[in-house]
Design a protein around this motif. Structure first.
Motif: not given
Lengths: 310, 565
Positions: B388-396
């Motif tokens: 969930a943390l990663r998918d919140y801002n995958p490019c970031g």
């Protein structure tokens, strides 16, 4: 808001001012005052939200302190923003003004050799009126309450670790500010709900004008141009950090108290999240935590920048 | 014979007093010009504080504005007074109230005495000046500038545009060749008096009154008329940032300034106590007679300008947030993306780690969670493995990972089952090396223990996702280094493409690969694809697979790998 001590007539033309809202922070105050006096803050303006631990009594009588007292609701004052704006409008016009909490310690490029007035003079020279300093959550290794904080102590002797590279940035087009989330709080308390993780972007140092207002804590201001503290063409503007000494032994009791009072943002959901986690596993530290050394380390890690200040 | 100092002062008068006293007490006369804007109750105590020194005198006051004639007028008046009142002065040194001598005065006197006829003034023709503010160089001398650049910028700009449009041009007086340079000079009595006593001075003055920033061009131009003995450099160390504002020196610059061997530096922060006490109280100089050498300081300040204008590639932070399409690299270092390899090979991760000595992750964008190398829950920079943390801002997430691991190459697996949001980022990132075996995801489906109708649905979904991904990798905007093989092609000549990828990753892998990763058993895979076809699906990304039991795994001469860019 009633004034308990008004020494604002002692404020001189180029003085750097500090505005702070507090509630029951007696044990932190001596180090806080020393830290900012050493950095060149000339006058402190406090709003005491009805402390009962002697915070008020500690501050009254100090020559560079003006203090106001209120019993009003922290929540209804938009978490202190209204109080801060009211004081700043009246006393901070034309002054560089640092707005921080008692557990926030401002660090900026060259802060070990240059005081805040060196920075503000340079900002004046560069035609800048606001300065960014994102919040870095500092934490100890092991349970947060293992090593009790002693009055007057540098809190970062205990909370000396931080997350160096797990911050998420996006642009808030409405106010043109950056929205930054991440760090240990997102990693541990909001990993299933990152949208609600606390905001870490802050613009605490502003050459105040009576037409300015903070909107939401010190996360953003009006007019919007003050929020443009970042370069969008690839360059780096100068920026600092607020080292956040929240995670000390005082945190556990504060969390319990705040949950009773329910005076914090969004129904205190932050504190609810802390409580459930801290009970099971109170360690924020991980293998990849970084030990704090100095501002140069933060510069190299890319958490702050010297910009074109040299 | 000595050197006299002309000081232009407008703030920090206490510091100006200290410096003037220093010079005067070392046998150098000082003429001070104080901006008329300084209020009388500040000015008078300043004059009084220096009244004990009879070689410090004050010249007629002008109201000074940045970039205007008033600064030249002030220096003219003060210089005339200097030449007139102090006959023993051979060189006149123009300085400001925020200048600080770095070397003993005696040193400077000897240096100038050894060069009695030399004028130290930076004087460069307009074609050779890179530092001009507002993009104006030659036009400074041919347009009119009645509006203040600092206070009335809008009018300033409009008026310049208008003059350009109507092709207005002022005439430059005969004999003058416009030159520019630092306004802090040191001229000989002979040259300076020639400038000030020129019969045509009136004409020159009235011309320069309307030139923009005349304090950077008046003396710099006129000096060329009267002297052939010009050292085109300033004895004052003065650095400018990208906006044309002078850099300021602080206490922590002490060692740098000491080693610079410059005679005078500006600007000094008025509260830099340590600099003032150190340099105003030392009469010994280990570098006696040395030439000024500001190289180190130059480097520090030019790096600062570079940081402000270019920044660190691939860094996204509170004061650097480059927008899309700004022509900058999106990440800070090269990295490799492998698609289909872990489907096709049993031990690809370990094999790759052995072959290239890089950090090899699993599927970083797996929907179940981030597969960091070694199954770590947290990775460099305290990045979390929570999906969930990663998918919140995958490019970031990806740019942070690459930034956090600077100095160590990152490799990761990717495929159609993963979060596809980074597609455009990696495709348009010159740091990305993307190698794709299309259709290899089918091997994992083939080996799975699922109902065939589920497999059929899943195959269609993955094929659609991968086809979109490949379309992006083949678009004209791609900047990444992309290699794409169909699974059938790749199997035919495994070692060659692998060797090419590995060679590109690092020069340290010069030797030939001796060991190949172990391919999974594909017995029945052709039939599996046929079954999918029979169910109405068209698996096209795998290439041509024979219906037979196993594809021919013997190496053979085959097509070169498909290489985009």
């Amino acid at each position: 808001m009633t004034c308990l001590q008004n020494h604002t007539d002692r404020i001189k033309k180029n003085d750097v001012l500090l505005v702070c809202t507090l509630r029951n922070e007696r044990i932190r105050l001596p180090y806080f005052m020393k830290y900012y006096r050493d950095m060149g803050v000339s006058h402190f303006l406090f709003v005491d939200n009805d402390s009962d631990d002697g915070s008020r009594e500690f501050l009254i009588g100090q020559g560079d302190v003006s203090i106001w007292h209120t019993t009003a609701s922290y929540r209804k004052s938009l978490f202190g923003v209204h109080w801060m704006n009211a004081l700043a409008r009246k006393y901070c016009h034309g002054h560089w003004t640092l707005t921080v909490d008692v557990d926030e310690f401002f660090a900026f490029p060259f802060c070990d050799t240059r005081p805040i007035p060196a920075l503000t003079d340079w900002l004046d020279n560069s035609g800048l009126r606001s300065f960014s300093a994102m919040l870095i959550d500092m934490y100890p290794k092991g349970p947060v309450d293992a090593q009790p904080y002693i009055e007057g102590q540098n809190p970062f002797e205990i909370a000396e670790w931080f997350d160096s590279g797990n911050y998420m940035l996006s642009t808030n087009w409405e106010y043109e500010n950056l929205w930054i989330q991440g760090g240990p709080r997102a990693r541990l308390f909001f990993h299933n709900d990152p949208f609600n993780a606390p905001s870490l972007n802050k613009i605490p140092l502003v050459k105040w004008d009576r037409s300015y207002v903070y909107l939401h804590s010190t996360h953003m201001l009006l007019p919007k141009r003050l929020n443009k503290v970042y370069d969008s063409n690839g360059g780096e503007m100068a920026s600092g950090v607020l080292l956040h000494a929240k995670f000390l032994n005082t945190f556990v009791q504060k969390t319990e108290e705040e949950l009773k009072r329910r005076q914090h943002y969004a129904g205190s959901r932050e504190y609810l999240a802390y409580m459930s986690r801290i009970k099971d596993d109170p360690d924020l530290w991980c293998n990849w935590s970084e030990k704090y050394i100095n501002w140069r380390q933060l510069e190299i890690l890319g958490l702050m920048s010297k910009g074109n200040w040299a | 014979m000595t050197v006299g100092f002309v000081m232009l002062v407008h703030t920090a008068l206490d510091r100006a007093e200290q410096v003037a006293r220093h010079w005067a007490s070392h046998g150098c006369p000082v003429v001070i010009h104080v901006d008329r804007r300084v209020k009388k109750d500040v000015y008078q105590p300043f004059v009084d504080s220096l009244s004990d020194l009879d070689t410090v005198i004050f010249s007629k006051r002008h109201a000074c504005d940045w970039g205007t004639w008033s600064l030249v007028a002030a220096s003219q008046a003060a210089s005339e007074l200097m030449l007139d009142r102090f006959r023993n002065v051979r060189h006149v040194y123009l300085s400001s109230g925020s200048c600080l001598p770095l070397r003993p005065v005696e040193d400077l006197k000897q240096y100038l005495a050894a060069r009695p006829m030399t004028n130290f003034i930076e004087s460069v023709t307009t074609e050779d000046v890179p530092w001009t503010v507002g993009g104006l160089d030659a036009e400074r001398f041919t347009l009119r500038f009645p509006f203040s650049w600092k206070k009335r910028r809008w009018l300033f700009d409009r008026y310049v545009t208008l003059q350009r449009k109507i092709r207005y041009k002022r005439k430059i007086p005969d004999g003058l060749v416009p030159h520019l340079g630092s306004q802090w000079w040191c001229l000989t009595r002979q040259t300076l008096s020639a400038i000030l006593e020129d019969p045509d001075r009136k004409a020159y003055d009235s011309y320069f009154k309307k030139v923009w920033i005349p304090d950077e061009s008046y003396y710099q131009t006129l000096v060329r008329l009267y002297s052939n003995n010009i050292e085109s450099r300033s004895l004052t160390l003065s650095k400018f940032d990208y906006q044309g504002k002078p850099h300021i020196f602080y206490d922590d610059h002490l060692q740098l300034l000491r080693r610079s061997d410059c005679f005078v530096a500006r600007k000094i922060w008025p509260q830099a106590d340590r600099l003032y006490t150190t340099f105003l109280n030392s009469d010994s100089n280990p570098m006696k007679g040395a030439e000024p050498n500001p190289g180190k300081i130059d480097r520090i300040f030019s790096k600062a300008v570079e940081r402000r204008t270019m920044g660190r590639e691939g860094l996204y932070m509170q004061s650097r947030m480059p927008g899309h399409g700004q022509g900058h690299d999106k990440t800070s270092a090269p990295y490799s993306v492998f698609e289909g390899f872990s489907d096709l090979f049993e031990d690809f991760d370990e094999w790759l780690a052995r072959a290239v000595g890089a950090r090899v992750h699993g599927h970083l964008f797996d929907p179940e969670g981030v597969e960091f190398a070694g199954g770590q829950k947290v990775f460099s920079g305290a990045l979390s493995n929570h999906a969930a943390l990663r998918d919140y801002n995958p490019c970031g997430f990806l740019t942070s990972l690459i930034w956090n691991t600077r100095g160590e190459r990152q490799c990761f697996m990717f495929g159609p089952r993963d979060n596809q949001e980074i597609n455009w980022l990696i495709a348009t990132d010159p740091n990305a090396q993307i190698s794709v075996i299309t259709g290899a995801w089918a091997v994992t489906l083939f080996r799975s223990n699922r109902n065939f109708s589920d497999i059929r649905r899943e195959a269609a979904r993955l094929q659609r996702i991968e086809a979109e991904h490949i379309a992006i990798l083949r678009s004209q905007h791609v900047k990444a280094r992309v290699r794409i093989w169909t699974m059938a092609d790749f199997i035919e000549s495994r070692m060659e493409p692998l060797q090419a990828i590995i060679d590109e990753i690092g020069p340290r892998n010069v030797r030939r690969l001796t060991e190949a990763p172990k391919m999974r058993d594909l017995t029945g895979f052709g039939q599996f694809l046929q079954n999918l076809k029979n169910q109405g699906m068209k698996p096209h990304l795998m290439g041509d697979f024979p219906m037979g039991n196993a594809p021919d795994a013997r190496p053979r001469d085959s097509k070169r790998p498909y290489l985009v860019k």
